[in-house]
Design a protein around this motif. Structure first.
Motif, short mmCIF file in Angstrom:
data_model
loop_
_atom_site.label_atom_id
_atom_site.label_comp_id
_atom_site.label_asym_id
_atom_site.label_seq_id
_atom_site.Cartn_x
_atom_site.Cartn_y
_atom_site.Cartn_z
N GLU A 216 -38.31 -78.79 -107.48
CA GLU A 216 -37.27 -79.51 -108.08
C GLU A 216 -35.94 -78.94 -108.02
O GLU A 216 -36.09 -77.50 -108.28
N MET A 217 -35.16 -79.56 -106.97
CA MET A 217 -33.96 -78.89 -106.67
C MET A 217 -32.94 -79.81 -106.40
O MET A 217 -33.31 -80.84 -106.46
N PRO A 218 -31.43 -79.43 -106.58
CA PRO A 218 -30.35 -80.49 -106.60
C PRO A 218 -30.23 -80.75 -104.89
O PRO A 218 -30.74 -80.24 -104.08
N VAL A 219 -29.39 -81.87 -104.79
CA VAL A 219 -28.99 -82.32 -103.43
C VAL A 219 -30.29 -82.96 -102.68
O VAL A 219 -30.32 -84.30 -102.46
N MET A 220 -31.39 -82.39 -102.28
CA MET A 220 -32.46 -82.84 -101.81
C MET A 220 -33.80 -82.06 -102.47
O MET A 220 -33.83 -80.87 -102.66
N ASP A 221 -34.70 -82.91 -103.03
CA ASP A 221 -35.95 -82.01 -103.76
C ASP A 221 -36.80 -81.67 -102.84
O ASP A 221 -37.00 -81.97 -101.41
N GLY A 222 -37.86 -80.99 -102.90
CA GLY A 222 -38.77 -80.45 -102.19
C GLY A 222 -39.73 -81.19 -101.20
O GLY A 222 -39.70 -80.92 -100.34
N ILE A 223 -40.12 -82.25 -101.99
CA ILE A 223 -40.87 -83.11 -101.23
C ILE A 223 -40.21 -83.83 -100.23
O ILE A 223 -40.71 -84.04 -98.82
N SER A 224 -38.89 -84.39 -100.34
CA SER A 224 -38.11 -84.94 -99.44
C SER A 224 -37.85 -84.10 -98.28
O SER A 224 -37.88 -84.41 -97.09
N ALA A 225 -37.70 -82.63 -98.59
CA ALA A 225 -37.45 -81.67 -97.65
C ALA A 225 -38.71 -81.36 -96.72
O ALA A 225 -38.33 -81.46 -95.51
N VAL A 226 -39.86 -81.36 -97.38
CA VAL A 226 -41.12 -81.36 -96.61
C VAL A 226 -41.16 -82.28 -95.63
O VAL A 226 -41.48 -82.17 -94.41
N ARG A 227 -40.96 -83.62 -95.92
CA ARG A 227 -41.00 -84.69 -95.07
C ARG A 227 -40.15 -84.58 -93.80
O ARG A 227 -40.41 -84.83 -92.74
N GLU A 228 -38.79 -84.28 -94.28
CA GLU A 228 -37.93 -83.95 -92.92
C GLU A 228 -38.29 -82.76 -92.25
O GLU A 228 -38.04 -83.01 -91.08
N ILE A 229 -38.85 -81.77 -92.64
CA ILE A 229 -39.13 -80.65 -92.07
C ILE A 229 -40.40 -81.04 -90.94
O ILE A 229 -40.41 -80.79 -89.80
N MET A 230 -41.34 -81.65 -91.57
CA MET A 230 -42.38 -82.14 -90.79
C MET A 230 -42.21 -83.13 -89.76
O MET A 230 -42.79 -83.06 -88.45
N ARG A 231 -41.01 -83.85 -89.67
CA ARG A 231 -40.65 -84.94 -88.84
C ARG A 231 -39.92 -84.15 -87.74
O ARG A 231 -40.13 -84.49 -86.55
N LYS A 232 -38.96 -83.21 -88.09
CA LYS A 232 -38.14 -82.46 -87.03
C LYS A 232 -38.91 -81.24 -86.47
O LYS A 232 -38.64 -81.11 -85.22
N HIS A 233 -39.46 -80.65 -87.19
CA HIS A 233 -40.00 -79.45 -86.76
C HIS A 233 -41.18 -78.77 -87.52
O HIS A 233 -40.96 -77.94 -88.59
N PRO A 234 -42.29 -79.28 -87.44
CA PRO A 234 -43.27 -78.77 -88.53
C PRO A 234 -43.76 -77.27 -88.43
O PRO A 234 -43.81 -76.53 -87.52
N VAL A 235 -43.54 -76.90 -89.70
CA VAL A 235 -43.84 -75.45 -89.92
C VAL A 235 -44.62 -75.45 -91.37
O VAL A 235 -44.56 -76.24 -92.03
N PRO A 236 -45.64 -74.48 -91.39
CA PRO A 236 -46.35 -74.30 -92.59
C PRO A 236 -45.40 -74.08 -93.73
O PRO A 236 -44.82 -73.06 -93.71
N VAL A 237 -45.81 -74.89 -94.58
CA VAL A 237 -44.98 -74.91 -96.01
C VAL A 237 -45.81 -74.63 -97.08
O VAL A 237 -46.94 -75.02 -97.43
N LEU A 238 -45.62 -73.50 -98.15
CA LEU A 238 -46.18 -73.12 -99.13
C LEU A 238 -45.25 -73.53 -100.42
O LEU A 238 -44.10 -73.05 -100.63
N MET A 239 -45.86 -74.38 -100.95
CA MET A 239 -44.97 -74.99 -102.15
C MET A 239 -45.14 -74.25 -103.58
O MET A 239 -46.37 -73.30 -103.76
N PHE A 240 -44.31 -74.00 -104.20
CA PHE A 240 -44.48 -73.42 -105.76
C PHE A 240 -44.41 -74.59 -106.64
O PHE A 240 -43.40 -75.45 -106.50
N SER A 241 -45.15 -74.28 -107.63
CA SER A 241 -45.43 -75.61 -108.57
C SER A 241 -45.77 -74.99 -109.89
O SER A 241 -46.09 -74.06 -110.10
N SER A 242 -45.49 -75.70 -111.00
CA SER A 242 -45.76 -75.67 -112.40
C SER A 242 -47.13 -76.25 -112.49
O SER A 242 -47.64 -77.06 -111.91
N LEU A 243 -47.88 -75.26 -113.51
CA LEU A 243 -49.18 -76.01 -113.77
C LEU A 243 -49.19 -76.81 -114.90
O LEU A 243 -50.03 -76.39 -115.89
N THR A 244 -48.99 -77.97 -114.66
CA THR A 244 -48.90 -78.85 -115.67
C THR A 244 -49.33 -80.27 -114.78
O THR A 244 -49.38 -80.29 -113.70
N TYR A 245 -49.54 -81.26 -115.82
CA TYR A 245 -50.13 -82.46 -115.15
C TYR A 245 -48.89 -83.19 -114.14
O TYR A 245 -49.29 -83.51 -113.12
#
Length: 383
Positions: free
Chosen positions: A57-86
Motif C-alpha cells: 500500500e503506497m501512494p502514486v503506484m501500489d505494490g501489486i501494480s509495481a510488481v506487474r510492471e517490474i515483471m513485464r520490464k525486467h523480472p526480479v525476485p520480489v519479496l512482499m511485506f504484508s499485514s497478517l489480516t484477511y
C-alpha cells in the motif's frame, strides 16, 4: 557474493530499519530505496538489483501494480511485506499471482520473538529468494479473469474510465544457490488410470500460484478427494481457500476437524496447525491438531503425508510442488514404503526447486512433471 537489494516502502522508519538489518549481515547490500511503486519500477530498471522488497500500500503506484510492471520490464525476485489480516492475505495473493516470489509480515513483532531471530529470518529469506538471477516464463492464460487487487477496485470505483489491470505477469523463478543437475526425468508410464483413494499435494514458496494452475485444470467430476498443505500463516489460509474455490470447478475449502474426505473436494490445511487423516471403518476424516512448536512448519507436509501413508497404504498419490527446504521428503518416503505413488514438479517450472528436488534426489519420484503437465496428468492418470 553480495546480494543487492532495492527497498520499496513509503514508510521512512521501515526503510531505515530494514536497511540496517540487511546491510548488517555482510552478505547483502541495499543499493537503493524508493518511496512509492513508480519510483520502485524506475529504480529496478536502473539499478537491476538481485532482490526487491515491496510494500503493498503506497501512494502514486501500489505494490501489486509495481510488481506487474517490474515483471513485464525486467523480472526480479520480489519479496512482499504484508499485514497478517484477511484483507492483507487477499492483497498478498494478488501480488503473488502478479509475480512476487514470497512474503513476510510487515509487523516485525509478528515474525520474531527477539531482534536476533528477526535478523536471521529477514536475511535468510532475502538470500533464499535471491538464489541467482531469475528466469522468466510466460504465465498461461487463466481459466477466469485475474482477480483485481482491492486497491485496483477502489481506484476503478473512483475513476469510472480506469482500465483493468494488465493481468498475470510472468512467474519469477529464482534458482537454488548451488544448483546441482536435476535427476534424469523419468518417462511416465502411461498405463491405465489408477483408482487412488486420495491425492495429497504439498508445497511452499510459489505454491499459491502453482496450486491454482493445477487445481483449475480438474473437472467437477474428479474422482479422488484431495488434501492440500501450503506453508502459510493462519490468517491467510481462509482467504486462499476461498480464492481457489471461486476459481476451480472442484470444491475447495479450509479443512475443519472431522471433515470427511469426498471425491471432488479439496481440503486445505489451516495455517498454524497440523492436519492428519484417519481412516476408520471405511470413513476417512481429517483431524486438525495444534501446531507443535517442535516442528518448523505449521502445517507440515511430512505430518499430513505420513498420515495418508498409514491410512491408505498403496492407494495414495503424493505430489510435491515448488518450495524451499525439504518438507515432504520423509512423508513421500513413507508413501513409497507403503506402496503408493509420488510425483514431483520439475526444476524448470518451479519457483524454488527445494522441496521437489529433495524428493527427486532421494529417488522417490515416480514421475517428474512440469507445472503445466500436472493438472492434465491428474485428470488422465486418476480415474
Amino acid at each position: 557474493m553480495t546480494v543487492s537489494v532495492l527497498v520499496v516502502d513509503d514508510s521512512g522508519f521501515f526503510r531505515k530499519r530494514l536497511t540496517e538489518i540487511l546491510t548488517g549481515s555482510g552478505q547483502i547490500k541495499v543499493v537503493g530505496v524508493a518511496t512509492n511503486g513508480r519510483e520502485g519500477v524506475e529504480l529496478a530498471e536502473k539499478l537491476r538489483p538481485d532482490v526487491i522488497t515491496m510494500d503493498y500500500e503506497m501512494p502514486v503506484m501500489d505494490g501489486i501494480s509495481a510488481v506487474r510492471e517490474i515483471m513485464r520490464k525486467h523480472p526480479v525476485p520480489v519479496l512482499m511485506f504484508s499485514s497478517l489480516t484477511y484483507e492483507g492475505a487477499r492483497v498478498t495473493l494478488d501480488a503473488l499471482e502478479a509475480g512476487a516470489v514470497d512474503f513476510l509480515p510487515k509487523n516485525f513483532e509478528e515474525i520474531a520473538r527477539d531482534s536476533s531471530q528477526l535478523q536471521k529470518i529477514l536475511i535468510d529469506r532475502v538470500l533464499d529468494v535471491a538464489g541467482s538471477r531469475p528466469g522468466a516464463r510466460p504465465a498461461p492464460a487463466p481459466s477466469r479473469p485475474p482477480v483485481p487487487s482491492s486497491q485496483e477496485v477502489a481506484r476503478s470505483r473512483s475513476r469510472p474510465d480506469a482500465s483493468a489491470g494488465s493481468g498475470p505477469a510472468p512467474v519469477v523463478k529464482p534458482k537454488e544457490h548451488a544448483p546441482e543437475a536435476e535427476p534424469s526425468r523419468r518417462v511416465p508410464h502411461r498405463g491405465p488410470a489408477k483408482r487412488y483413494s486420495v491425492v495429497g499435494i504439498g508445497t511452499s514458496t510459489g505454491g499459491p500460484v502453482a496450486l491454482q494452475r493445477v487445481l483449475t485444470k480438474l473437472p467437477q467430476s474428479f474422482h479422488a478427494p484431495l488434501v492440500l498443505v501450503q506453508h502459510m500463516p493462519a490468517s491467510f489460509t481462509p482467504a486462499f481457500a476461498e480464492r481457489l474455490n471461486k476459481l476451480c470447478k472442484i470444491e475447495v475449502r479450509q479443512a475443519e476437524d472431522g471433515d470427511l474426505l469426498k471425491p471432488g473436494l479439496a481440503l486445505l490445511a489451516p495455517g498454524g496447525k497440523q492436519m492428519m487423516v484417519e481412516n476408520r471403518g471405511g470413513q476417512a476424516r481429517v483431524r486438525i491438531l495444534p501446531g507443535d512448536e517442535r516442528l518448523n512448519y505449521k502445517p507440515c507436509v511430512d505430518v499430513t503425508f505420513g498420515s495418508l501413508a498409514r491410512s491408505f497404504p498403496g492407494k495414495t498419490l503424493g505430489l510435491i510442488l515448488t518450495g524451499m527446504g525439504s518438507d515432504g521428503k520423509e512423508g513421500c518416503r513413507m508413501m513409497k514404503q507403503s506402496g503408493s505413488d509420488v510425483w514431483s514438479q520439475d526444476e524448470k517450472s518451479s519457483v524454488i526447486y527445494g522441496m521437489p528436488m529433495a524428493v527427486a534426489k532421494a529417488g522417490l519420484s515416480d514421475e517428474v512433471l512440469s507445472l503445466e503437465e500436472i493438472g492434465p496428468r491428474l485428470v488422465e492418470g486418476v480415474c
